[in-house]
Design an enzyme around this catalytic site. Structure first.
Site, PDB file in Angstrom:
ATOM      1  N   GLU A 197      29.715 -41.834  26.801  1.00 33.48           N
ATOM      2  CA  GLU A 197      28.596 -41.706  26.099  1.00 33.48           C
ATOM      3  C   GLU A 197      27.571 -40.927  27.471  1.00 33.48           C
ATOM      4  OE1 GLU A 197      27.703 -44.827  22.614  1.00 33.48           O
ATOM      5  OE2 GLU A 197      25.941 -44.010  23.448  1.00 33.48           O
ATOM      6  N   TYR A 254      24.729 -33.709  18.362  1.00 32.26           N
ATOM      7  CA  TYR A 254      24.900 -34.763  19.373  1.00 32.26           C
ATOM      8  C   TYR A 254      26.274 -34.723  20.094  1.00 32.26           C
ATOM      9  CZ  TYR A 254      25.630 -39.472  20.923  1.00 32.26           C
ATOM     10  OH  TYR A 254      25.908 -40.377  21.820  1.00 32.26           O
ATOM     11  N   GLU A 281      28.627 -35.983  23.710  1.00 34.49           N
ATOM     12  CA  GLU A 281      28.851 -36.703  24.673  1.00 34.49           C
ATOM     13  C   GLU A 281      29.788 -36.137  25.974  1.00 34.49           C
ATOM     14  OE1 GLU A 281      30.364 -40.335  23.311  1.00 34.49           O
ATOM     15  OE2 GLU A 281      28.470 -40.829  22.156  1.00 34.49           O
ATOM     16  N   HIS A 286      36.235 -42.341  22.924  1.00 33.04           N
ATOM     17  CA  HIS A 286      35.170 -43.048  22.539  1.00 33.04           C
ATOM     18  C   HIS A 286      35.066 -42.733  20.904  1.00 33.04           C
ATOM     19  CE1 HIS A 286      30.652 -43.600  21.664  1.00 33.04           C
ATOM     20  NE2 HIS A 286      31.145 -44.524  21.475  1.00 33.04           N
ATOM     21  N   ASP A 345      35.836 -47.331  24.518  1.00 34.21           N
ATOM     22  CA  ASP A 345      35.098 -47.838  23.517  1.00 34.21           C
ATOM     23  C   ASP A 345      35.881 -47.642  22.107  1.00 34.21           C
ATOM     24  OD1 ASP A 345      33.546 -48.993  21.530  1.00 34.21           O
ATOM     25  OD2 ASP A 345      31.553 -47.634  22.042  1.00 34.21           O
ATOM     26  N   ASP A 390      35.643 -52.415  23.209  1.00 32.38           N
ATOM     27  CA  ASP A 390      36.388 -51.772  24.170  1.00 32.38           C
ATOM     28  C   ASP A 390      37.668 -52.258  24.656  1.00 32.38           C
ATOM     29  OD1 ASP A 390      33.319 -49.915  25.242  1.00 32.38           O
ATOM     30  OD2 ASP A 390      33.172 -51.965  24.462  1.00 32.38           O
ATOM     31  N   HIS A 414      27.163 -52.543  26.045  1.00 33.67           N
ATOM     32  CA  HIS A 414      28.538 -53.123  26.218  1.00 33.67           C
ATOM     33  C   HIS A 414      28.691 -53.494  27.790  1.00 33.67           C
ATOM     34  CE1 HIS A 414      30.603 -50.707  22.684  1.00 33.67           C
ATOM     35  NE2 HIS A 414      29.160 -50.122  22.886  1.00 33.67           N
TER      36      HIS A 414
END
Ligand SMILES: *[C@@H]1O[C@H](CO)[C@@H](O)[C@H](O)[C@H]1NC(C)=O
Ligand SMILES: *[C@@H]1O[C@H](CO)[C@@H](O)[C@H](O)[C@H]1NC(C)=O
Length: 306
Positions: free
Chosen positions: A57, A95, A97, A148, A182, A227, A265
């Site tokens: 992220e 969006y 990452e 992720h 994650d 995770d 997290h």
């Protein structure tokens, strides 16, 4: 007896200088976030615990967040220098990452890396595979496969992760592989029954080191093992000494609110010994230290029977 076992574990891990691999969803990591001093301080202390961390992220489009983090990390901890390896920004929409590896370069180096070629668009953020050297004669190298998942398609992505694993083993036959990140593999995102049906659960050879009962979330109101770290290969599994979610708020004495400014997290981590257990220096340490460590335990051991 549990106390004794824990002691032995500490001795074993400490004596053999464990190598620690971590995965951390750092929740929308931007330059603005990293630039806040309490956040930067805590991130640096979290990263300094690990020989390799996979940050997830990282949403920094400026490209300046990680260099800032590294600068402070290298000032804080001289056991580096730490280096980084970033993927490109990955995602289906605006969006996006990045995955970022941060690693202690005198102990480990990157041999190869690639972003999985996600032709069928199975992943929101396709794995950024990297092969690292390890300071171990038993396990001189290892492949890391971070993911992720998007909470909307956890099952689909985790089954697709098995395909990535197959690709990795074709690429580097005989290498041990660690799948980590994650996974959102719990609670509302993945009910227990469907978790049990994943290919990575039904096939043999995969060790889910962070167990289903673990809590990898910061909020006291949630208890989910989102995770995970999954080990494939006899050597890495044989060297495994510990697997935990790192409760950084407790270790660094942060309130829940303060901790949530870092992430919702916990990092998850595994410790691998450098050598197979039972090596000579280790038995020596145990032989020398054990008697003195056992003595204070004797009264408590006798307690219940007395
Ligand atoms: C599988 O691995 C090979 C390297 O052995 C790589 O060239 C190829 O792109 C990979 N396939 C996918 C779908 O990523
Ligand atoms: C969390 O970060 C915000 C923004 O910097 C700050 O205003 C707030 O005081 C922080 N909260 C805690 C509990 O540290």
């Amino acid at each position: 007896m549990p106390a004794l076992a824990a002691l032995l574990l500490v001795l074993l891990a400490g004596g053999a200088q464990a190598f620690r691999i971590c995965a951390f969803n750092a929740q929308r990591l931007t330059l603005a976030k990293v630039a806040r001093e309490p956040v930067l301080d805590t991130l640096v202390r979290i990263l300094a615990r690990c020989d390799i961390t996979v940050l997830q992220e990282v949403v920094d489009s400026s490209g300046s967040a990680i260099p800032l983090l590294l600068r402070d990390l290298n000032r804080f901890d001289a056991s580096g220098p730490y280096m980084q390896l970033s993927s490109s920004l990955l995602g289906r929409s605006t969006y996006m990452e990045k995955y970022v590896y941060i690693y202690r370069s005198h102990k480990t180096q990157v041999l190869q890396s690639y972003v999985y070629d996600d032709k069928d668009d199975l992943f929101a953020r396709e794995p950024f595979v990297a092969r690292f050297t390890l300071p171990s004669k038993v396990l001189p190298s290892l492949v890391l496969v971070p993911l992720h998942t998007t909470p909307k398609a956890v099952e689909k992505e985790l089954n697709a992760l098995y395909q990535v694993f197959l690709n990795v083993t074709r690429c580097w036959p005989g290498e041990d592989v660690i799948l980590l990140g994650d996974f959102n593999a719990d609670c509302a995102s993945l009910p227990k029954k469907r978790l049990g049906e994943l290919t990575l659960r039904t096939r043999e050879g995969f060790l889910w080191a962070i167990p289903d009962g673990a809590d990898t979330t910061v909020r006291a109101s949630t208890h989910c093992a989102y995770d995970r770290i999954v080990l494939y290969g006899e050597r890495s599994q044989g060297l495994l000494r510990a697997a935990t979610a790192f409760d950084f708020p407790r270790s660094f004495q942060l309130s829940e609110e303060e901790a949530l400014n870092i992430s919702d997290h916990y990092p998850v981590e595994v410790e691998l010994n450098h050598a197979a257990p039972g090596g000579q220096p280790l038995s020596l340490v145990v032989a020398l230290l054990l008697p003195s460590l056992l003595l204070p335990l004797v009264p408590t051991q006798l307690g219940p029977t007395a």
